[in-house]
Design an enzyme around this catalytic site. Sequence first.
Site, PDB file in Angstrom:
ATOM      1  N   PRO A  53       0.844  -1.150  -0.132  1.00 49.27           N
ATOM      2  CA  PRO A  53      -0.045   0.002  -0.012  1.00 49.27           C
ATOM      3  C   PRO A  53       0.957   1.121   0.147  1.00 49.27           C
ATOM      4  CG  PRO A  53       0.252  -0.970   2.064  1.00 49.27           C
ATOM      5  CD  PRO A  53       0.789  -1.883   1.288  1.00 49.27           C
ATOM      6  N   CYS A  54       1.504   1.557  -1.048  1.00 48.40           N
ATOM      7  CA  CYS A  54       2.355   2.604  -1.239  1.00 48.40           C
ATOM      8  C   CYS A  54       1.586   3.985  -1.237  1.00 48.40           C
ATOM      9  CB  CYS A  54       3.312   2.565  -2.390  1.00 48.40           C
ATOM     10  SG  CYS A  54       2.613   2.170  -3.847  1.00 48.40           S
ATOM     11  N   TYR A  55       0.157   3.787  -1.556  1.00 45.83           N
ATOM     12  CA  TYR A  55      -0.561   4.937  -1.472  1.00 45.83           C
ATOM     13  C   TYR A  55      -0.829   5.604  -0.326  1.00 45.83           C
ATOM     14  CZ  TYR A  55      -4.384   2.116   0.450  1.00 45.83           C
ATOM     15  OH  TYR A  55      -5.103   1.461   1.226  1.00 45.83           O
TER      16      TYR A  55
END
Length: 107
Positions: A53-55
């Site tokens: 989940p780099c967002y």
Amino acid sequence: MTDFEYSVYQALLLIPKGRVVTYALVASMIGREGSQRAVGNALHKNPDPDRYPCYKVVSGEGKLAEHFALGIEEQRRRLEDDGIRVVDYRVDLGQYLWHGEGNGTDN
DNA sequence: AAAGTGACGGCCG
DNA sequence: CCGGCCGCCACTT
């Protein structure tokens, strides 16, 4: 991938839903305080944005990553999907920034 | 081994 | 508030 990159991706998995972190914070999380730039590079090489989940990673000002692989619009969508209010491509760090091993039960 | 690169961040004008 | 500069770090050539 390198050990550094791996630790960055693992750190992403620790972020509770509805919470975000900054590049600098990720760096300190993996014991590499000061290497926020390198963290950005690692995220750029993210092998799988759906898995990691780099967002949830925003800039120190709470602004979204302009170069997010899936597009800045998608990043905003995912954040709001987690219940995070995004205004003008920016989130309220004082409200959503996550620090440390909190249980994040408040979601 | 040295130089170049970039999803950063702090400072200054 | 925005743009420019510079220092920083891990990675690539």
